[in-house]
Write a protein that holds these residues in place. Structure first.
Motif, PDB file in Angstrom:
ATOM      1  N   ARG A  39     115.209  89.486  -3.732  1.00 42.83           N
ATOM      2  CA  ARG A  39     115.162  88.031  -3.957  1.00 42.83           C
ATOM      3  C   ARG A  39     114.718  87.315  -2.695  1.00 42.83           C
ATOM      4  O   ARG A  39     113.878  86.409  -2.738  1.00 42.83           O
ATOM      5  N   ARG A  40     115.288  87.720  -1.582  1.00 44.44           N
ATOM      6  CA  ARG A  40     114.965  87.047  -0.323  1.00 44.44           C
ATOM      7  C   ARG A  40     113.497  87.239   0.049  1.00 44.44           C
ATOM      8  O   ARG A  40     112.837  86.314   0.514  1.00 44.44           O
ATOM      9  N   SER A  41     112.972  88.433  -0.146  1.00 44.25           N
ATOM     10  CA  SER A  41     111.588  88.708   0.251  1.00 44.25           C
ATOM     11  C   SER A  41     110.589  87.975  -0.640  1.00 44.25           C
ATOM     12  O   SER A  41     109.464  87.710  -0.231  1.00 44.25           O
ATOM     13  N   THR A  51     110.214  81.656  -0.924  1.00 42.28           N
ATOM     14  CA  THR A  51     109.692  80.927   0.216  1.00 42.28           C
ATOM     15  C   THR A  51     110.845  80.621   1.133  1.00 42.28           C
ATOM     16  O   THR A  51     111.844  80.044   0.697  1.00 42.28           O
ATOM     17  N   PRO A  52     110.766  81.026   2.418  1.00 44.86           N
ATOM     18  CA  PRO A  52     111.906  80.804   3.306  1.00 44.86           C
ATOM     19  C   PRO A  52     112.319  79.343   3.341  1.00 44.86           C
ATOM     20  O   PRO A  52     111.488  78.452   3.470  1.00 44.86           O
ATOM     21  N   GLN A  53     113.606  79.136   3.188  1.00 45.72           N
ATOM     22  CA  GLN A  53     114.175  77.797   3.267  1.00 45.72           C
ATOM     23  C   GLN A  53     114.979  77.695   4.546  1.00 45.72           C
ATOM     24  O   GLN A  53     115.659  78.637   4.943  1.00 45.72           O
ATOM     25  N   PRO A  54     114.923  76.576   5.231  1.00 50.29           N
ATOM     26  CA  PRO A  54     115.709  76.463   6.444  1.00 50.29           C
ATOM     27  C   PRO A  54     117.187  76.601   6.135  1.00 50.29           C
ATOM     28  O   PRO A  54     117.680  76.075   5.138  1.00 50.29           O
ATOM     29  N   THR A  55     117.893  77.346   6.999  1.00 51.71           N
ATOM     30  CA  THR A  55     119.335  77.503   6.818  1.00 51.71           C
ATOM     31  C   THR A  55     120.030  76.147   6.793  1.00 51.71           C
ATOM     32  O   THR A  55     121.073  75.979   6.192  1.00 51.71           O
ATOM     33  N   GLY A  56     119.411  75.176   7.415  1.00 49.39           N
ATOM     34  CA  GLY A  56     119.989  73.838   7.483  1.00 49.39           C
ATOM     35  C   GLY A  56     120.153  73.178   6.134  1.00 49.39           C
ATOM     36  O   GLY A  56     120.808  72.156   6.021  1.00 49.39           O
ATOM     37  N   PHE A 100     126.420  87.005   7.784  1.00 49.59           N
ATOM     38  CA  PHE A 100     126.350  85.700   7.128  1.00 49.59           C
ATOM     39  C   PHE A 100     125.229  85.752   6.104  1.00 49.59           C
ATOM     40  O   PHE A 100     124.085  86.063   6.433  1.00 49.59           O
ATOM     41  N   GLU A 101     125.559  85.465   4.848  1.00 47.19           N
ATOM     42  CA  GLU A 101     124.567  85.400   3.779  1.00 47.19           C
ATOM     43  C   GLU A 101     124.427  83.953   3.332  1.00 47.19           C
ATOM     44  O   GLU A 101     125.365  83.393   2.761  1.00 47.19           O
ATOM     45  N   PRO A 102     123.276  83.319   3.593  1.00 49.49           N
ATOM     46  CA  PRO A 102     123.101  81.918   3.171  1.00 49.49           C
ATOM     47  C   PRO A 102     123.204  81.790   1.660  1.00 49.49           C
ATOM     48  O   PRO A 102     122.826  82.716   0.931  1.00 49.49           O
ATOM     49  N   PRO A 103     123.720  80.691   1.169  1.00 48.70           N
ATOM     50  CA  PRO A 103     123.784  80.491  -0.279  1.00 48.70           C
ATOM     51  C   PRO A 103     122.388  80.436  -0.866  1.00 48.70           C
ATOM     52  O   PRO A 103     121.485  79.814  -0.291  1.00 48.70           O
ATOM     53  N   LEU A 104     122.182  81.121  -1.989  1.00 52.60           N
ATOM     54  CA  LEU A 104     120.846  81.153  -2.613  1.00 52.60           C
ATOM     55  C   LEU A 104     120.644  79.929  -3.482  1.00 52.60           C
ATOM     56  O   LEU A 104     121.587  79.378  -4.014  1.00 52.60           O
TER      57      LEU A 104
END
Length: 222
Positions: free
Chosen positions: A120-122, A125-130, A218-222
């Motif tokens: 899923r992560r790959s 489109t990368p989203q800022p952790t912010g 730490f796993e950012p919320p999807l």
């Protein structure tokens, strides 16, 4: 997913390889199995795959050497498999390039779950952790939804490091180094207490995950 994900299983134990490929097939993935490191590198130079599960102990080139060479021409996600929990601490100290580590004996369902997370992560489109958490090192603050999380200086240093490196697995000793810059002689189990306190303060505590026998990520919320 628009196509059936292709997983390369690099494993010289036929029983483990068969177990993984069976579970991957049940999850809707197709897989290719190879039993040595050099063959894996040759295959990856000429074939597109979506993820690699890579055994640490392989004939010829071991998993560390394979992953390091692979990173010279590909950023495909790699999950390293190792037979010893204490070996993961050593791997974490190396620039292996692996995205995740799983210790044998493992639950095949856990491996499938980890594969799905990295796929899923790959594909996103990368989203800022912010979007969920913002680290302000100048003010030593971590914001969530615009509000500061009430953290002690030690808790800030720990959480900031984890948020800035999502999905990276940290051993307790590594986190201890970030937590106490004066290198005081403190038992690394102190980290467990800090993490417990941080979790109580986070609005999304499930993002701070334990890695059995190793440490935390730490796993950012999807």
């Amino acid at each position: 997913m628009n196509k059936q994900p292709h997983i390369l299983v690099v494993e010289d134990d036929d029983k483990i390889a068969a177990l993984l490929t069976d579970y991957f097939s049940a999850a809707g993935f197709r897989s290719t199995q190879l039993a040595n490191g050099q063959a894996a590198l040759d295959y990856l130079r000429s074939h597109a795959v979506d993820l690699v599960t890579l055994d640490l102990m392989l004939p010829g080139l071991d998993g560390v050497a394979v992953c390091q060479q692979l990173r010279g021409f590909s950023q495909v996600p790699v999950i390293m498999l190792t037979a010893r929990v204490d070996e993961i601490d050593r791997l974490l100290g190396l620039e292996t390039g692996a995205d995740d580590y799983v210790c044998k004996p493992f639950s095949p369902r856990e491996v499938v779950a980890r594969v799905k997370v990295h796929l899923r992560r790959s594909q996103q489109t990368p989203q800022p952790t912010g979007a969920a958490f913002v680290v302000d090192r100048e003010r030593m603050q971590i914001l969530h939804g615009g509000a500061a999380v009430a953290l002690t200086p030690v808790e800030f240093r720990l959480l900031a490091e984890l948020i800035d490196n999502p999905s990276r697995v940290y051993s307790r000793q590594q986190l201890l180094d970030f937590a106490h810059e004066d290198q005081r002689d403190i038992n690394d189990r102190t980290i467990d207490s800090h993490i417990k306190n941080i979790r109580r303060k986070l609005p999304q505590s499930e993002c701070l995950q334990s890695v059995y026998g190793v440490g935390y990520r730490f796993e950012p919320p999807l």
